[in-house]
Write an enzyme that holds these catalytic residues in place. Sequence first.
Site, PDB file in Angstrom:
ATOM      1  N   LYS A 223       0.855  -1.170  -0.177  1.00 50.17           N
ATOM      2  CA  LYS A 223      -0.053  -0.086  -0.106  1.00 50.17           C
ATOM      3  C   LYS A 223       0.767   1.372   0.071  1.00 50.17           C
ATOM      4  O   LYS A 223       2.051   1.112   0.491  1.00 50.17           O
ATOM      5  CB  LYS A 223      -1.027   0.117   1.275  1.00 50.17           C
ATOM      6  CG  LYS A 223      -2.012  -1.033   0.864  1.00 50.17           C
ATOM      7  CD  LYS A 223      -3.246  -0.851   1.688  1.00 50.17           C
ATOM      8  CE  LYS A 223      -4.397  -1.934   1.276  1.00 50.17           C
ATOM      9  NZ  LYS A 223      -5.175  -2.192   2.046  1.00 50.17           N
ATOM     10  N   ARG A 262      -3.553 -10.351   4.604  1.00 57.95           N
ATOM     11  CA  ARG A 262      -4.153 -10.239   3.101  1.00 57.95           C
ATOM     12  C   ARG A 262      -2.930  -9.850   2.640  1.00 57.95           C
ATOM     13  O   ARG A 262      -2.494  -8.490   2.498  1.00 57.95           O
ATOM     14  CB  ARG A 262      -5.414  -9.452   3.138  1.00 57.95           C
ATOM     15  CG  ARG A 262      -6.030  -9.150   1.681  1.00 57.95           C
ATOM     16  CD  ARG A 262      -7.064  -8.307   1.662  1.00 57.95           C
ATOM     17  NE  ARG A 262      -7.766  -8.316   0.281  1.00 57.95           N
ATOM     18  CZ  ARG A 262      -7.122  -7.503  -0.710  1.00 57.95           C
ATOM     19  NH1 ARG A 262      -6.052  -6.577  -0.340  1.00 57.95           N
ATOM     20  NH2 ARG A 262      -7.826  -7.608  -1.665  1.00 57.95           N
TER      21      ARG A 262
END
Length: 281
Positions: A223, A262
């Site tokens: 991210k 995840r």
Amino acid sequence: MAAADLLATLNKPSDPLLMGILNVTPDSFYDGGRYDHPETAVARAAAMAAEGAVLIDVGGESTRPGAASVDADEESRRVVPVVAAVVRQLPGVWISIDTSKAVVARRALEAGAHLINDVTALRDPDMPGVLRDFGAPAVLMHMQGDPRGMQANPVYGDVVAEILAFFEERLAFASDHGLSRDRFVLDPGLGFGKTTEHNLAILRGLDALKATGRPVLVGASRKSFIGRILGNEKDPLPTDERLEGSLAVHLWAAARGARILRVHDVAATARALRLWRVLAG
Ligand code: HH2
């Protein structure tokens, strides 16, 4: 594998389970366009399962900031054949479906998916009914705003406290719809309407989330806050150079009791976790 077994597994404390990300989209921020044919998608799922993923999260709509929305039929056309093929070819993995649309969730569950990963935490009024009909567990994720505008100017007083209050409200809403708390996994939604500082505060405050008694999912994989910290706010490190940063965050989360990680990089995360486990004893 049955949804009930998954629920029982999630409700038992243990080391984190790995959820491998499989985006069947043209535009996801990291793996967009790589697995948008059922054959390549299933091959990717098989590879991630062999590397240690026990859950495969199939997504048909990107939620990256500014992503275009996709209608339910197009999203279903992307994900349902992949879910069906993974069920057939990889009976040993659990399949999660990354959708906020009840129609897509229903079609994916009919095709054999086990878990709904809802980044809007039951915003679609028909979602509770779908979960009830299938006895399916779900991930409730926190997001401020929606993917179109969420990164424009996210503002919180106390980000951790606000996320906790959000989850209590969502769990009460679910309970009013006949869905008990023990069906849900909570995810603070790193990068969803959060600045770098908000993401760091959430990661430092994971203990508070764990204290809810519900399993916690952390998804930091590649991210942008990782790119901003390792580069800088104006010139973040590109997505393909964020593996080490992702590993660092996921180990931090593992040490604070995250139940599901995840990730895009299953093999690397599984290896890092093995070392962490040896050290933690
Ligand atoms: N992050 C993304 C998508 N879905 N679901 C949960 N529960 N938690 C997350 O942190 C999360 C999520 C964004 O990552 P990715 O799927 O790689 O990208 P895109 O949304 O562009 O498809």
